[in-house]
Design a protein around this motif. Structure first.
Motif, short mmCIF file in Angstrom:
data_model
loop_
_atom_site.label_atom_id
_atom_site.label_comp_id
_atom_site.label_asym_id
_atom_site.label_seq_id
_atom_site.Cartn_x
_atom_site.Cartn_y
_atom_site.Cartn_z
N ARG A 39 0.84 -1.21 0.00
CA ARG A 39 0.00 0.00 0.00
C ARG A 39 0.87 1.25 0.00
NH1 ARG A 39 -2.10 3.76 3.65
NH2 ARG A 39 -0.76 2.87 5.24
N LYS A 40 1.89 1.28 0.84
CA LYS A 40 2.77 2.44 0.93
C LYS A 40 3.51 2.68 -0.38
CE LYS A 40 3.42 2.34 5.91
NZ LYS A 40 4.33 1.98 7.01
N ARG A 41 3.93 1.61 -1.05
CA ARG A 41 4.60 1.76 -2.34
C ARG A 41 3.67 2.41 -3.36
NH1 ARG A 41 7.66 -3.83 -3.74
NH2 ARG A 41 8.24 -2.64 -5.60
N CYS A 42 2.40 2.02 -3.36
CA CYS A 42 1.41 2.62 -4.27
C CYS A 42 1.22 4.10 -3.96
CB CYS A 42 0.07 1.90 -4.16
SG CYS A 42 0.05 0.24 -4.85
N ILE A 43 1.09 4.41 -2.68
CA ILE A 43 0.88 5.80 -2.26
C ILE A 43 2.10 6.66 -2.60
CG2 ILE A 43 0.61 7.30 -0.23
CD1 ILE A 43 -1.15 4.99 0.96
N ASN A 44 3.30 6.16 -2.29
CA ASN A 44 4.52 6.92 -2.56
C ASN A 44 4.74 7.15 -4.06
OD1 ASN A 44 5.04 7.14 0.17
ND2 ASN A 44 6.43 5.39 0.22
N ALA A 45 4.29 6.22 -4.89
CA ALA A 45 4.41 6.36 -6.34
C ALA A 45 3.27 7.18 -6.93
CB ALA A 45 4.48 4.98 -7.00
N ASN A 46 2.31 7.56 -6.08
CA ASN A 46 1.15 8.35 -6.49
C ASN A 46 0.34 7.64 -7.59
OD1 ASN A 46 -0.51 10.58 -6.12
ND2 ASN A 46 0.53 11.77 -7.72
N LEU A 47 0.15 6.33 -7.43
CA LEU A 47 -0.64 5.57 -8.39
C LEU A 47 -2.10 5.98 -8.29
CD1 LEU A 47 0.86 1.96 -8.15
CD2 LEU A 47 1.45 3.80 -9.74
N LYS A 48 -2.78 6.00 -9.42
CA LYS A 48 -4.17 6.46 -9.50
C LYS A 48 -5.13 5.30 -9.76
CE LYS A 48 -2.95 10.82 -9.38
NZ LYS A 48 -2.51 11.24 -8.09
N GLY A 49 -6.35 5.42 -9.22
CA GLY A 49 -7.38 4.42 -9.44
C GLY A 49 -7.37 3.29 -8.43
N ILE A 50 -6.66 3.50 -7.32
CA ILE A 50 -6.51 2.44 -6.32
C ILE A 50 -7.04 2.91 -4.97
CG2 ILE A 50 -4.89 0.93 -5.12
CD1 ILE A 50 -2.99 1.30 -7.52
N ASN A 51 -7.85 2.08 -4.35
CA ASN A 51 -8.31 2.27 -2.97
C ASN A 51 -7.86 1.08 -2.16
OD1 ASN A 51 -9.63 4.74 -2.99
ND2 ASN A 51 -11.58 3.84 -3.58
N PHE A 52 -7.66 1.30 -0.88
CA PHE A 52 -7.29 0.22 0.03
C PHE A 52 -8.30 0.18 1.16
CE2 PHE A 52 -3.44 1.67 -2.02
CZ PHE A 52 -2.89 0.48 -2.48
N VAL A 53 -8.97 -0.95 1.32
CA VAL A 53 -9.93 -1.12 2.40
C VAL A 53 -9.22 -1.86 3.53
CG1 VAL A 53 -12.15 -2.11 3.08
CG2 VAL A 53 -11.84 -1.19 0.76
N PRO A 54 -9.07 -1.23 4.70
CA PRO A 54 -8.34 -1.88 5.79
C PRO A 54 -9.10 -3.08 6.35
CG PRO A 54 -9.31 0.17 6.54
CD PRO A 54 -9.57 0.09 5.07
N GLU A 55 -8.32 -4.06 6.80
CA GLU A 55 -8.98 -5.23 7.41
C GLU A 55 -9.76 -4.75 8.64
OE1 GLU A 55 -6.65 -8.40 9.46
OE2 GLU A 55 -5.02 -6.95 9.38
N GLY A 56 -10.90 -5.38 8.87
CA GLY A 56 -11.77 -4.99 9.96
C GLY A 56 -12.81 -3.97 9.58
N HIS A 57 -12.67 -3.37 8.40
CA HIS A 57 -13.65 -2.39 7.93
C HIS A 57 -14.96 -3.11 7.61
CE1 HIS A 57 -15.45 1.01 5.85
NE2 HIS A 57 -15.81 0.16 4.90
N SER A 58 -16.06 -2.45 7.90
CA SER A 58 -17.35 -3.05 7.59
C SER A 58 -18.33 -1.98 7.15
CB SER A 58 -17.93 -3.77 8.82
OG SER A 58 -19.22 -4.26 8.51
N ALA A 59 -18.96 -2.23 6.02
CA ALA A 59 -20.02 -1.35 5.55
C ALA A 59 -21.32 -1.66 6.29
CB ALA A 59 -20.23 -1.53 4.05
N TYR A 60 -21.32 -2.72 7.09
CA TYR A 60 -22.52 -3.18 7.78
C TYR A 60 -22.66 -2.59 9.18
CZ TYR A 60 -22.80 -6.58 4.01
OH TYR A 60 -22.89 -7.17 2.77
N LYS A 61 -21.66 -1.85 9.64
CA LYS A 61 -21.72 -1.28 11.00
C LYS A 61 -22.44 0.03 11.00
CE LYS A 61 -17.63 -3.38 12.98
NZ LYS A 61 -16.34 -3.16 13.57
#
Length: 183
Positions: free
Chosen positions: A161-183
């Motif tokens: 994830r950090k490599r993607c962010i540092n390279a400023n890659l576009k079109g990418i999202n990262f959903v952290p483990e433990g995240h829930s759309a149901y909460k």
């Protein structure tokens, strides 16, 4: 910390694997096996946008298309990734040949079934898993894997994830483990 690799794009569309034009079927793309084809893989989209090359990850049905920039950035992960040339065909048969299918070479059971919240529904003989809150055990020395329990999930490490962010890659999202759309 681990993350689900997700895509986003300016408009609601999908770049779809064309089974009729390809030498392999789409299920092969999630097997974790190296792919050998004699020509680029073909993906279809309703139209090729003028801004397509601004993106390093395109929206697909879990068959990631990535840019040359993405490919170069992660070329050191030869045990984790294979990049296969792709041709995108849009409306009026316009072509874009600037992307690669990112083949994730490791399909590993990594879901912590004790901590994760999920349900399995049966539809005839088929079972469909819905993951409401995901926790990961370990990527066993890999930077990126496809989850064996639900192959549409691609999981990455914090370093990836950090490599993607540092390279400023576009079109990418990262959903952290433990995240829930149901909460």
């Amino acid at each position: 910390m681990h993350y689900e690799l997700c895509d986003f794009y300016r408009r609601d569309t999908s770049f779809d694997f064309n089974e009729e034009a390809n030498e392999i079927d789409w299920l092969s793309l999630k097997s974790g096996q190296r792919i050998e084809v004699g020509k680029p893989l073909v993906f279809n989209v309703d139209r090729i946008d003028s801004y397509i090359n601004d993106y390093d990850l395109l929206p697909t049905s879990n068959t990631p298309l990535v840019s040359e920039r993405f490919k170069i950035l992660f070329s050191d992960l030869k045990d984790d990734l294979q990049f296969v040339k792709a041709t995108i065909v849009g409306g009026n048969n316009r072509l874009n040949e600037d992307y690669y299918f990112m083949n994730v070479l490791n399909v590993i059971p990594i879901m912590d079934k004790n901590r994760s919240v999920y349900e399995i529904k049966k539809y005839g003989k088929a079972e469909v898993m819905t993951i409401k809150e995901l926790y990961i055990t370990d990527l066993t020395g890999h930077s990126i894997v496809r989850m064996a329990e639900h192959k549409s999930y691609i999981i990455v490490t914090d370093d990836f994830r950090k490599r993607c962010i540092n390279a400023n890659l576009k079109g990418i999202n990262f959903v952290p483990e433990g995240h829930s759309a149901y909460k």
